[in-house]
Design a protein around this motif. Structure first.
Motif: not given
Length: 264
Positions: A82, A107, A109, A125, A145, A162, A164
């Motif tokens: 995180t 994020t 992951t 993300a 992401s 990434q 958005y």
């Protein structure tokens, strides 16, 4: 501009490859030493990076990014890395300056727990608006992401990707379709020193053609400090030249200090 970009990037790749360091090609510690971990954004390591950015133009901006990186073990074979990202911004406006917190980013992951020379991860993300006009997008946005990198003989190279997309927010605010990438490129030297180039390349797909891209290219140097009374600290600084930017900014100076809280 494309030819300049390719030539400059080729030079960035060549500089770390030409550097010499004291490990062998058969070194089994690739990706596992602390000096490798600090170059890996999805390593099993808890840290607090403080990142200062100074884009230089007629009216300079000042951006201090406070981050918190916390790994969480999901199972024996998988980790969740995180990362929370809070930018404190001081940016010029048409009449003065605007101050406050920009878009807060998070994020999560998911990555294999087994360490090795190749690392990869994927997850969601999130980008949250803070409601301060002029300091970022005004809609809540989410997206994928992805991260992948290779580490061998002290050389790290890879990419974070990434994008958005806005999902909620004021109807009169601009929709978000925003690309964020970070190139990962570094070469370890002796005594904790290293050379690196980690440009953040972004694109606002909803902006006009001349204002879409932000592309900085440059290099920097850093050092991992482990022999002190407190926590290990990674410090680095770099200088970048903008070959594309939505404002008239020409140069970017970066400096970062990362306090390493815990690592495997």
């Amino acid at each position: 501009m494309k030819r300049q970009f390719l030539c400059a990037f080729a030079m960035l790749v060549a500089i770390p490859l030409m550097a010499q360091e004291n490990r062998t090609s058969a070194d089994p510690e690739d990706g596992k030493s602390l000096q490798d971990k600090i170059q890996n954004p999805i390593a099993n390591m808890a840290s607090i990076p403080l990142d200062y950015n100074l884009p230089i133009n007629n009216k300079n901006s000042n951006i201090l990014n406070l981050q918190a990186v916390i790994p969480v073990r999901l199972t024996e074979n998988w980790l969740l890395i995180t990362r929370a990202f809070v930018p404190f911004m001081n940016v010029p406006t048409t009449s003065s300056y605007s101050n406050g917190v920009g878009n807060v980013m998070f994020t999560g992951t998911i990555t294999p727990a087994k360490e090795g020379s190749f690392s990869w991860g994927a997850g969601p993300a999130l980008m949250l608006p803070t409601g301060i006009e002029g300091l970022g997008f005004e809609k809540f946005s989410i997206g994928p992401s992805l991260a992948a990198l290779k580490q061998s003989n002290g050389l790290t190279y890879g990419l974070i990707l990434q994008n958005y997309f806005s999902v909620a927010g004021p109807s009169n605010a601009q929709n978000v379709n925003y690309l964020y990438t970070q190139i990962l490129l570094s070469k370890n030297l002796k005594n904790g020193w290293y050379l690196y180039s980690n440009p953040n390349i972004t694109a606002d797909w909803n902006a006009t053609n001349n204002n879409q891209w932000t592309i900085p290219l440059g290099v920097g140097a850093g050092k991992l400090i482990t022999h002190n009374r407190y926590l290990p600290i990674n410090v680095k600084a770099g200088v970048y030249k903008f070959i594309a930017h939505p404002t008239d900014a020409d140069w970017l100076i970066q400096a970062q200090a990362t306090f390493i809280l815990k690592y495997k």
